[in-house]
Design a protein around this motif. Structure first.
Motif, PDB file in Angstrom:
ATOM      1  N   TRP A 117      -1.908   5.867   2.094  1.00 14.01           N
ATOM      2  CA  TRP A 117      -2.831   4.891   2.661  1.00 14.01           C
ATOM      3  C   TRP A 117      -2.381   4.461   4.052  1.00 14.01           C
ATOM      4  CZ3 TRP A 117      -7.570   3.757   1.293  1.00 14.01           C
ATOM      5  CH2 TRP A 117      -7.980   3.946  -0.036  1.00 14.01           C
TER       6      TRP A 117
ATOM      7  N   PRO B  44       0.838  -1.203   0.000  1.00 18.69           N
ATOM      8  CA  PRO B  44       0.000   0.000   0.000  1.00 18.69           C
ATOM      9  C   PRO B  44       0.869   1.248   0.000  1.00 18.69           C
ATOM     10  CG  PRO B  44      -0.011  -1.062   2.157  1.00 18.69           C
ATOM     11  CD  PRO B  44       0.701  -1.990   1.231  1.00 18.69           C
TER      12      PRO B  44
ATOM     13  N   PHE C 196      -7.650  -3.825   7.944  1.00 17.77           N
ATOM     14  CA  PHE C 196      -7.134  -2.785   7.046  1.00 17.77           C
ATOM     15  C   PHE C 196      -6.019  -3.332   6.159  1.00 17.77           C
ATOM     16  CE2 PHE C 196      -3.705   0.384   6.449  1.00 17.77           C
ATOM     17  CZ  PHE C 196      -4.348   1.227   5.545  1.00 17.77           C
TER      18      PHE C 196
ATOM     19  N   ARG D 214      -5.826  -4.102   2.091  1.00 21.26           N
ATOM     20  CA  ARG D 214      -4.767  -3.603   1.215  1.00 21.26           C
ATOM     21  C   ARG D 214      -3.924  -4.746   0.644  1.00 21.26           C
ATOM     22  NH1 ARG D 214      -6.027   0.165  -1.224  1.00 21.26           N
ATOM     23  NH2 ARG D 214      -3.855   0.491  -1.814  1.00 21.26           N
TER      24      ARG D 214
ATOM     25  N   GLY E 232      -2.741   7.490   6.498  1.00 16.62           N
ATOM     26  CA  GLY E 232      -4.160   7.753   6.724  1.00 16.62           C
ATOM     27  C   GLY E 232      -4.827   6.645   7.517  1.00 16.62           C
ATOM     28  N   GLY E 233      -4.527   5.404   7.136  1.00 17.39           N
ATOM     29  CA  GLY E 233      -5.085   4.276   7.880  1.00 17.39           C
ATOM     30  C   GLY E 233      -4.605   4.261   9.313  1.00 17.39           C
TER      31      GLY E 233
END
Length: 263
Positions: A141, A137, A167, A171, A144-145
Motif C-alpha cells: 500500500w 498500512p 491517503f 489508511r 503503491g500509494g
C-alpha cells in the motif's frame, strides 16, 4: 527586476506553506508562468519549466516543515521510507508524462486539479483519522500509494501534501501524524521530481539561459531564499487566525488560480 518578483513569490509561497501546510506549488507555478511570459520564454517549454522549477523550490521550503514536525514527534519515518520508494518511481513517470503533454494542455490539467483541490478544501472532503484503531498500512500500500502520489505531484509541480494526507488518513493514520509524515514525503517528491524534470528537459534549445533542463536556477534561488524564512511567519499566523477562515481563503485562492488556467 524579475529576480525581485521571485523573491516576493518566495515570501508568499513560504507564508502559504506555513499557513496551510503545503509546499506552495499551485501558487508558484502560475506566477512563474507569468514571469516567464514577461521574459519571452517559448510557450512550448514555459509550463514545463514552471513545474520543474516549482518542484526544485519545494526542496527548500519543505525542510523547515520537516524539522518542525519531527521535533513534535509527528513523523512516521518507516512509512516515509517505504513510500519514498514509490515516490521516486512515480516522480520519474510523472515528469515523463508531463514532457509528453503540450504546454497549453498541461496548464489545463493543472487548472482542473487546482479547482478540485479548492472543492476538497472548501467542503473538507477527506477521510477522518483512524484514532485508536490505527494499524500500519502494508508495504505494498505504501509503495503503491507513493507511486501514484509521486506521479501526480510531478505533473502538477506540488509537494504532494494535498494527496498524501488524505491517503494516510484513509489508511487510518492519526491526523497529526498524517500531516507530519506527509511533510517528510514532500522532500523526496521535490528532489526526485526536480531531478526528473532536469533530465527530461535536458538539451532543449528553447530554454532560457541559466536553466538545467526544466529547472530555472534564478527562479529557484530567489524563491528559496525568502520562502525558508517567511514560512515561519505563516506558522505564527496559522495559530492566530481561524482555521475555518484559513480554509476558505485558500480554497478561494485555488479556485481563482484554476479558473485562470482554464479561461
Amino acid at each position: 527586476m524579475i529576480f525581485l518578483l521571485y523573491l516576493a513569490l518566495g515570501v508568499v509561497a513560504g507564508i502559504l506553506a506555513g499557513l496551510f501546510g503545503v509546499g506552495g506549488g499551485l501558487i508558484i507555478v502560475p506566477v512563474l508562468i507569468y514571469s516567464f511570459t514577461l521574459q519571452g520564454v517559448d510557450p512550448a517549454v514555459m509550463t514545463h519549466l514552471a513545474v520543474g522549477t516549482s518542484l526544485a523550490t519545494i526542496v527548500f521550503t519543505s525542510l523547515n516543515s520537516i524539522h518542525g514536525h519531527h521535533r513534535m514527534g509527528a513523523t512516521r519515518w518507516p512509512l516515509v521510507g517505504w513510500m519514498s520508494i514509490g515516490i521516486v518511481v512515480g516522480c520519474a513517470l510523472g515528469a515523463l508524462t508531463a514532457s509528453w503533454i503540450p504546454g497549453n494542455d498541461l496548464q489545463t490539467v493543472i487548472g482542473v486539479f487546482a479547482i478540485a483541490m479548492a472543492i476538497q478544501i472548501a467542503f473538507n472532503l477527506r477521510p477522518k483519522g483512524g484514532g485508536t484503531d490505527y494499524r500500519p498500512p502494508g508495504k505494498p500500500w505504501l509503495i503503491g500509494g507513493g507511486t501514484i502520489i509521486g506521479w501526480a505531484s510531478a505533473i502538477f509541480g506540488i509537494g504532494g501534501g494535498s494527496l498524501t494526507v488524505p491517503f494516510l488518513l484513509w489508511r487510518n493514520l492519526p491526523a497529526q501524524q498524517a500531516v507530519g509524515t506527509s511533510a517528510a514525503c514532500g522532500l523526496p517528491i521535490a528532489v526526485a521530481g526536480a531531478l526528473s524534470f532536469m533530465w527530461f528537459g535536458h538539451g532543449h534549445d528553447d530554454l532560457p539561459a541559466w536553466s538545467i533542463g526544466y529547472v530555472y536556477l534564478p527562479g529557484m534561488v530567489g524563491i528559496a531564499l525568502t520562502s525558508m524564512v517567511s514560512a515561519r511567519i505563516g506558522v505564527r499566523l496559522a495559530h492566530r487566525l481561524s482555521p475555518t477562515l484559513l480554509k476558505r481563503l485558500f480554497a478561494a485562492l485555488l479556485l481563482v488560480i484554476g479558473l485562470n488556467f482554464l479561461i
